[in-house]
Design a protein around this motif. Structure first.
Motif, PDB file in Angstrom:
ATOM      1  N   LEU A  48       0.820  -1.209   0.000  1.00  0.00           N
ATOM      2  CA  LEU A  48       0.000   0.000   0.000  1.00  0.00           C
ATOM      3  C   LEU A  48       0.855   1.260   0.000  1.00  0.00           C
ATOM      4  O   LEU A  48       0.544   2.229  -0.699  1.00  0.00           O
ATOM      5  N   ARG A  49       1.946   1.230   0.761  1.00  0.00           N
ATOM      6  CA  ARG A  49       2.834   2.394   0.783  1.00  0.00           C
ATOM      7  C   ARG A  49       3.421   2.640  -0.609  1.00  0.00           C
ATOM      8  O   ARG A  49       3.508   3.784  -1.065  1.00  0.00           O
ATOM      9  N   TRP A  50       3.805   1.567  -1.302  1.00  0.00           N
ATOM     10  CA  TRP A  50       4.333   1.691  -2.661  1.00  0.00           C
ATOM     11  C   TRP A  50       3.278   2.305  -3.570  1.00  0.00           C
ATOM     12  O   TRP A  50       3.578   3.199  -4.363  1.00  0.00           O
ATOM     13  N   LYS A  51       2.021   1.831  -3.440  1.00  0.00           N
ATOM     14  CA  LYS A  51       0.940   2.372  -4.278  1.00  0.00           C
ATOM     15  C   LYS A  51       0.737   3.867  -4.012  1.00  0.00           C
ATOM     16  O   LYS A  51       0.546   4.645  -4.937  1.00  0.00           O
ATOM     17  N   VAL A  52       0.778   4.248  -2.747  1.00  0.00           N
ATOM     18  CA  VAL A  52       0.613   5.662  -2.396  1.00  0.00           C
ATOM     19  C   VAL A  52       1.786   6.473  -2.925  1.00  0.00           C
ATOM     20  O   VAL A  52       1.598   7.538  -3.518  1.00  0.00           O
ATOM     21  N   ASP A  53       2.984   5.957  -2.724  1.00  0.00           N
ATOM     22  CA  ASP A  53       4.177   6.686  -3.171  1.00  0.00           C
ATOM     23  C   ASP A  53       4.218   6.847  -4.690  1.00  0.00           C
ATOM     24  O   ASP A  53       4.793   7.809  -5.198  1.00  0.00           O
ATOM     25  N   HIS A  54       3.636   5.923  -5.416  1.00  0.00           N
ATOM     26  CA  HIS A  54       3.666   5.958  -6.879  1.00  0.00           C
ATOM     27  C   HIS A  54       2.298   6.284  -7.491  1.00  0.00           C
ATOM     28  O   HIS A  54       2.096   6.109  -8.686  1.00  0.00           O
ATOM     29  N   TYR A  55       1.412   6.782  -6.674  1.00  0.00           N
ATOM     30  CA  TYR A  55       0.044   7.061  -7.126  1.00  0.00           C
ATOM     31  C   TYR A  55       0.022   8.028  -8.302  1.00  0.00           C
ATOM     32  O   TYR A  55      -0.634   7.777  -9.302  1.00  0.00           O
ATOM     33  N   GLU A  56       0.741   9.108  -8.178  1.00  0.00           N
ATOM     34  CA  GLU A  56       0.739  10.120  -9.239  1.00  0.00           C
ATOM     35  C   GLU A  56       1.267   9.550 -10.548  1.00  0.00           C
ATOM     36  O   GLU A  56       0.729   9.838 -11.613  1.00  0.00           O
ATOM     37  N   ASP A  57       2.314   8.735 -10.480  1.00  0.00           N
ATOM     38  CA  ASP A  57       2.862   8.119 -11.687  1.00  0.00           C
ATOM     39  C   ASP A  57       1.809   7.256 -12.377  1.00  0.00           C
ATOM     40  O   ASP A  57       1.640   7.319 -13.594  1.00  0.00           O
ATOM     41  N   HIS A  58       1.116   6.452 -11.587  1.00  0.00           N
ATOM     42  CA  HIS A  58       0.092   5.572 -12.159  1.00  0.00           C
ATOM     43  C   HIS A  58      -1.077   6.378 -12.719  1.00  0.00           C
ATOM     44  O   HIS A  58      -1.621   6.043 -13.766  1.00  0.00           O
ATOM     45  N   MET A  59      -1.451   7.432 -12.005  1.00  0.00           N
ATOM     46  CA  MET A  59      -2.570   8.242 -12.466  1.00  0.00           C
ATOM     47  C   MET A  59      -2.224   8.930 -13.777  1.00  0.00           C
ATOM     48  O   MET A  59      -3.056   9.010 -14.680  1.00  0.00           O
ATOM     49  N   ALA A  60      -1.012   9.417 -13.897  1.00  0.00           N
ATOM     50  CA  ALA A  60      -0.606  10.097 -15.133  1.00  0.00           C
ATOM     51  C   ALA A  60      -0.650   9.128 -16.307  1.00  0.00           C
ATOM     52  O   ALA A  60      -1.156   9.466 -17.384  1.00  0.00           O
ATOM     53  N   VAL A  61      -0.148   7.922 -16.120  1.00  0.00           N
ATOM     54  CA  VAL A  61      -0.155   6.916 -17.190  1.00  0.00           C
ATOM     55  C   VAL A  61      -1.590   6.546 -17.545  1.00  0.00           C
ATOM     56  O   VAL A  61      -1.957   6.473 -18.724  1.00  0.00           O
ATOM     57  N   THR A  62      -2.414   6.338 -16.547  1.00  0.00           N
ATOM     58  CA  THR A  62      -3.815   5.964 -16.794  1.00  0.00           C
ATOM     59  C   THR A  62      -4.553   7.079 -17.515  1.00  0.00           C
ATOM     60  O   THR A  62      -5.327   6.825 -18.446  1.00  0.00           O
ATOM     61  N   GLU A  63      -4.310   8.308 -17.110  1.00  0.00           N
ATOM     62  CA  GLU A  63      -4.958   9.448 -17.777  1.00  0.00           C
ATOM     63  C   GLU A  63      -4.525   9.540 -19.238  1.00  0.00           C
ATOM     64  O   GLU A  63      -5.353   9.798 -20.116  1.00  0.00           O
ATOM     65  N   GLU A  64      -3.257   9.315 -19.517  1.00  0.00           N
ATOM     66  CA  GLU A  64      -2.776   9.331 -20.904  1.00  0.00           C
ATOM     67  C   GLU A  64      -3.459   8.228 -21.717  1.00  0.00           C
ATOM     68  O   GLU A  64      -3.867   8.465 -22.863  1.00  0.00           O
ATOM     69  N   GLU A  65      -3.569   7.054 -21.142  1.00  0.00           N
ATOM     70  CA  GLU A  65      -4.222   5.944 -21.840  1.00  0.00           C
ATOM     71  C   GLU A  65      -5.690   6.259 -22.105  1.00  0.00           C
ATOM     72  O   GLU A  65      -6.205   5.981 -23.201  1.00  0.00           O
ATOM     73  N   LEU A  66      -6.368   6.843 -21.141  1.00  0.00           N
ATOM     74  CA  LEU A  66      -7.776   7.205 -21.336  1.00  0.00           C
ATOM     75  C   LEU A  66      -7.935   8.288 -22.406  1.00  0.00           C
ATOM     76  O   LEU A  66      -8.859   8.227 -23.222  1.00  0.00           O
ATOM     77  N   ARG A  67      -7.026   9.260 -22.416  1.00  0.00           N
ATOM     78  CA  ARG A  67      -7.079  10.296 -23.457  1.00  0.00           C
ATOM     79  C   ARG A  67      -6.878   9.688 -24.841  1.00  0.00           C
ATOM     80  O   ARG A  67      -7.547  10.072 -25.803  1.00  0.00           O
ATOM     81  N   ALA A  68      -5.972   8.721 -24.942  1.00  0.00           N
ATOM     82  CA  ALA A  68      -5.733   8.050 -26.222  1.00  0.00           C
ATOM     83  C   ALA A  68      -6.968   7.286 -26.659  1.00  0.00           C
ATOM     84  O   ALA A  68      -7.345   7.317 -27.842  1.00  0.00           O
ATOM     85  N   VAL A  69      -7.640   6.609 -25.742  1.00  0.00           N
ATOM     86  CA  VAL A  69      -8.867   5.873 -26.064  1.00  0.00           C
ATOM     87  C   VAL A  69      -9.947   6.846 -26.515  1.00  0.00           C
ATOM     88  O   VAL A  69     -10.630   6.626 -27.523  1.00  0.00           O
ATOM     89  N   GLU A  70     -10.108   7.955 -25.787  1.00  0.00           N
ATOM     90  CA  GLU A  70     -11.100   8.957 -26.160  1.00  0.00           C
ATOM     91  C   GLU A  70     -10.798   9.553 -27.533  1.00  0.00           C
ATOM     92  O   GLU A  70     -11.701   9.755 -28.344  1.00  0.00           O
ATOM     93  N   LYS A  71      -9.527   9.835 -27.801  1.00  0.00           N
ATOM     94  CA  LYS A  71      -9.141  10.386 -29.096  1.00  0.00           C
ATOM     95  C   LYS A  71      -9.432   9.385 -30.213  1.00  0.00           C
ATOM     96  O   LYS A  71      -9.966   9.771 -31.258  1.00  0.00           O
ATOM     97  N   ASN A  72      -9.116   8.121 -29.995  1.00  0.00           N
ATOM     98  CA  ASN A  72      -9.413   7.092 -31.005  1.00  0.00           C
ATOM     99  C   ASN A  72     -10.905   6.998 -31.280  1.00  0.00           C
ATOM    100  O   ASN A  72     -11.306   6.845 -32.427  1.00  0.00           O
ATOM    101  N   ARG A  73     -11.704   7.086 -30.241  1.00  0.00           N
ATOM    102  CA  ARG A  73     -13.161   7.036 -30.428  1.00  0.00           C
ATOM    103  C   ARG A  73     -13.663   8.264 -31.187  1.00  0.00           C
ATOM    104  O   ARG A  73     -14.534   8.158 -32.038  1.00  0.00           O
ATOM    105  N   ALA A  74     -13.107   9.411 -30.860  1.00  0.00           N
ATOM    106  CA  ALA A  74     -13.519  10.657 -31.513  1.00  0.00           C
ATOM    107  C   ALA A  74     -13.109  10.647 -32.991  1.00  0.00           C
ATOM    108  O   ALA A  74     -13.816  11.172 -33.849  1.00  0.00           O
ATOM    109  N   ASP A  75     -11.955  10.012 -33.296  1.00  0.00           N
ATOM    110  CA  ASP A  75     -11.470   9.954 -34.667  1.00  0.00           C
ATOM    111  C   ASP A  75     -12.281   8.980 -35.516  1.00  0.00           C
ATOM    112  O   ASP A  75     -12.256   9.082 -36.746  1.00  0.00           O
ATOM    113  N   GLN A  76     -12.960   8.061 -34.898  1.00  0.00           N
ATOM    114  CA  GLN A  76     -13.691   7.034 -35.675  1.00  0.00           C
ATOM    115  C   GLN A  76     -14.988   7.529 -36.182  1.00  0.00           C
ATOM    116  O   GLN A  76     -15.773   8.164 -36.124  1.00  0.00           O
TER     117      GLN A  76
END
Length: 76
Positions: A48-76
């Motif tokens: 849990l401490r590792w997850k908390v310490d790396h939370y921002e890193d994971h959130m940034a990656v997840t947000e980028e992936e979601l933006r890419a999915v949204e962009k792909n959907r918008a482009d279709q």
């Protein structure tokens, strides 16, 4: 210590015969059980401490992936 272990320890302690060896064995078994539980808890805490310490890193990656999915959907 579990209630059962405490009852057994008290029974051994109160007995007329010398149960020192059994008492010692029971106490050492309880230490081993408690140390295992402690180790399991420490592993969970560390994870849990590792997850908390790396939370921002994971959130940034997840947000980028979601933006890419949204962009792909918008482009279709």
């Amino acid at each position: 210590m579990s209630i059962e272990a405490l009852k057994e320890y008290i029974r051994l302690f109160d007995a007329q015969e010398d149960n020192t060896a059994q008492q010692f064995k029971l106490l050492n078994e309880q230490i081993a059980i408690m140390e295992e539980k402690r180790d399991d808890l420490q592993t969970a805490i560390d994870h849990l401490r590792w997850k908390v310490d790396h939370y921002e890193d994971h959130m940034a990656v997840t947000e980028e992936e979601l933006r890419a999915v949204e962009k792909n959907r918008a482009d279709q």
